[in-house]
Design a protein around this motif. Structure first.
Motif, short mmCIF file in Angstrom:
data_model
loop_
_atom_site.label_atom_id
_atom_site.label_comp_id
_atom_site.label_asym_id
_atom_site.label_seq_id
_atom_site.Cartn_x
_atom_site.Cartn_y
_atom_site.Cartn_z
N ASP A 12 0.81 -1.22 0.00
CA ASP A 12 0.00 0.00 0.00
C ASP A 12 0.84 1.27 0.00
O ASP A 12 0.30 2.36 0.26
N LYS A 13 2.13 1.15 -0.28
CA LYS A 13 2.98 2.32 -0.36
C LYS A 13 3.59 2.41 -1.76
O LYS A 13 3.70 1.41 -2.47
N GLU A 14 4.02 3.60 -2.13
CA GLU A 14 4.67 3.77 -3.43
C GLU A 14 6.10 3.23 -3.39
O GLU A 14 6.69 3.09 -2.33
N ARG A 15 6.59 2.98 -4.58
CA ARG A 15 7.99 2.58 -4.70
C ARG A 15 8.89 3.68 -4.14
O ARG A 15 8.61 4.86 -4.31
N GLU A 16 9.98 3.25 -3.51
CA GLU A 16 10.97 4.19 -3.01
C GLU A 16 12.32 3.81 -3.60
O GLU A 16 12.78 2.67 -3.43
N ALA A 17 12.95 4.74 -4.29
CA ALA A 17 14.27 4.47 -4.83
C ALA A 17 15.25 4.24 -3.69
O ALA A 17 15.20 4.92 -2.67
N VAL A 18 16.14 3.28 -3.88
CA VAL A 18 17.15 3.00 -2.87
C VAL A 18 18.53 3.41 -3.37
O VAL A 18 19.24 4.18 -2.73
N ALA A 19 18.91 2.88 -4.51
CA ALA A 19 20.23 3.19 -5.06
C ALA A 19 20.25 2.86 -6.55
O ALA A 19 19.52 1.98 -7.00
N GLY A 20 21.09 3.57 -7.28
CA GLY A 20 21.25 3.31 -8.70
C GLY A 20 22.70 3.44 -9.09
O GLY A 20 23.47 4.16 -8.44
N ILE A 21 23.08 2.76 -10.14
CA ILE A 21 24.44 2.86 -10.65
C ILE A 21 24.39 2.88 -12.17
O ILE A 21 23.68 2.10 -12.81
N GLU A 22 25.13 3.85 -12.73
CA GLU A 22 25.20 3.97 -14.18
C GLU A 22 26.35 3.09 -14.70
O GLU A 22 27.21 2.68 -13.93
N SER A 23 26.35 2.87 -15.99
CA SER A 23 27.39 2.02 -16.58
C SER A 23 28.78 2.63 -16.41
O SER A 23 29.78 1.90 -16.45
N ASP A 24 28.87 3.95 -16.20
CA ASP A 24 30.18 4.57 -15.98
C ASP A 24 30.61 4.48 -14.51
O ASP A 24 31.66 4.99 -14.14
N GLY A 25 29.77 3.88 -13.68
CA GLY A 25 30.11 3.68 -12.27
C GLY A 25 29.58 4.74 -11.34
O GLY A 25 29.71 4.60 -10.12
N SER A 26 28.99 5.79 -11.85
CA SER A 26 28.43 6.82 -10.97
C SER A 26 27.21 6.25 -10.24
O SER A 26 26.44 5.47 -10.80
N THR A 27 27.07 6.67 -8.99
CA THR A 27 26.04 6.10 -8.12
C THR A 27 25.15 7.18 -7.54
O THR A 27 25.51 8.36 -7.45
N SER A 28 23.98 6.77 -7.10
CA SER A 28 23.06 7.65 -6.40
C SER A 28 22.36 6.84 -5.32
O SER A 28 22.15 5.63 -5.48
N TYR A 29 22.04 7.52 -4.22
CA TYR A 29 21.42 6.85 -3.08
C TYR A 29 20.28 7.69 -2.51
O TYR A 29 20.33 8.92 -2.54
N ALA A 30 19.31 7.00 -1.95
CA ALA A 30 18.31 7.69 -1.16
C ALA A 30 18.98 8.21 0.11
O ALA A 30 19.89 7.58 0.65
N ASP A 31 18.52 9.36 0.59
CA ASP A 31 19.12 9.93 1.81
C ASP A 31 19.04 8.95 2.98
O ASP A 31 19.95 8.90 3.81
N SER A 32 17.98 8.17 3.02
CA SER A 32 17.76 7.28 4.16
C SER A 32 18.76 6.12 4.23
O SER A 32 18.89 5.47 5.26
N VAL A 33 19.48 5.87 3.13
CA VAL A 33 20.42 4.74 3.12
C VAL A 33 21.87 5.18 2.94
O VAL A 33 22.78 4.34 3.01
N LYS A 34 22.10 6.46 2.71
CA LYS A 34 23.47 6.94 2.52
C LYS A 34 24.33 6.60 3.72
O LYS A 34 23.93 6.78 4.87
N GLY A 35 25.52 6.10 3.46
CA GLY A 35 26.44 5.73 4.52
C GLY A 35 26.21 4.34 5.06
O GLY A 35 27.03 3.82 5.82
N ARG A 36 25.10 3.71 4.66
CA ARG A 36 24.81 2.35 5.14
C ARG A 36 24.76 1.34 4.00
O ARG A 36 25.14 0.19 4.18
N PHE A 37 24.29 1.77 2.85
CA PHE A 37 24.17 0.89 1.68
C PHE A 37 25.21 1.28 0.65
O PHE A 37 25.53 2.45 0.46
N THR A 38 25.72 0.27 -0.06
CA THR A 38 26.67 0.51 -1.15
C THR A 38 26.25 -0.33 -2.35
O THR A 38 26.11 -1.55 -2.24
N ILE A 39 26.09 0.35 -3.48
CA ILE A 39 25.75 -0.35 -4.71
C ILE A 39 27.02 -0.48 -5.54
O ILE A 39 27.86 0.42 -5.58
N SER A 40 27.15 -1.62 -6.20
CA SER A 40 28.34 -1.85 -7.01
C SER A 40 27.99 -2.75 -8.20
O SER A 40 27.01 -3.49 -8.16
N GLN A 41 28.83 -2.64 -9.23
CA GLN A 41 28.67 -3.52 -10.39
C GLN A 41 29.56 -4.74 -10.23
O GLN A 41 30.63 -4.66 -9.63
#
Length: 120
Positions: free
Chosen positions: A42-71
């Motif tokens: 019953d809630k909307e999707r929430e972005a967590v993290a993304g990574i582009e093919s060049d390696g650049s990453t983005s994170y939700a504020d709620s997970v910064k410093g705790r989650f790490t995305i990698s290829q």
């Protein structure tokens, strides 16, 4: 048609860690963004993290410093290392892919079936 298969979910105590993985196959041409979003009933999707093919990453504020995305070594594989988990991180986590990780990319992204993460 792109296929995404997630793995690594489960139950963990508060403060614990989990590592999610996702493998993309099929029509991945032109999809330069891979990432994760989460959703609870019953809630909307929430972005967590993304990574582009060049390696650049983005994170939700709620997970910064705790989650790490990698290829992975194969860029059709992506991992999400989740540390210091909180009860609020409990959700179904979906791997997703899109042309770019910009804006609300996760809202219309192709996604896998999801993997449940429960933190208690």
């Amino acid at each position: 048609h792109v296929q995404l298969v997630e793995s690594g979910g489960g139950s963990v105590q508060v403060g614990g860690s989990l590592r999610l993985s996702c493998v993309a196959s099929g029509d991945t041409i032109g999809r330069y963004c891979m990432g994760w979003f989460r959703q609870i009933p019953d809630k909307e999707r929430e972005a967590v993290a993304g990574i582009e093919s060049d390696g650049s990453t983005s994170y939700a504020d709620s997970v910064k410093g705790r989650f790490t995305i990698s290829q992975g070594t194969n860029k059709n594989t992506v991992h999400l290392q989740k540390n210091n988990l909180r009860a609020a991180d409990t959700a179904m986590y979906y791997c997703a892919t899109a042309t770019r990780c910009v804006g609300a990319w996760y809202k219309s992204a192709s996604r896998g079936r999801g993997t449940q993460v429960t933190v208690s």
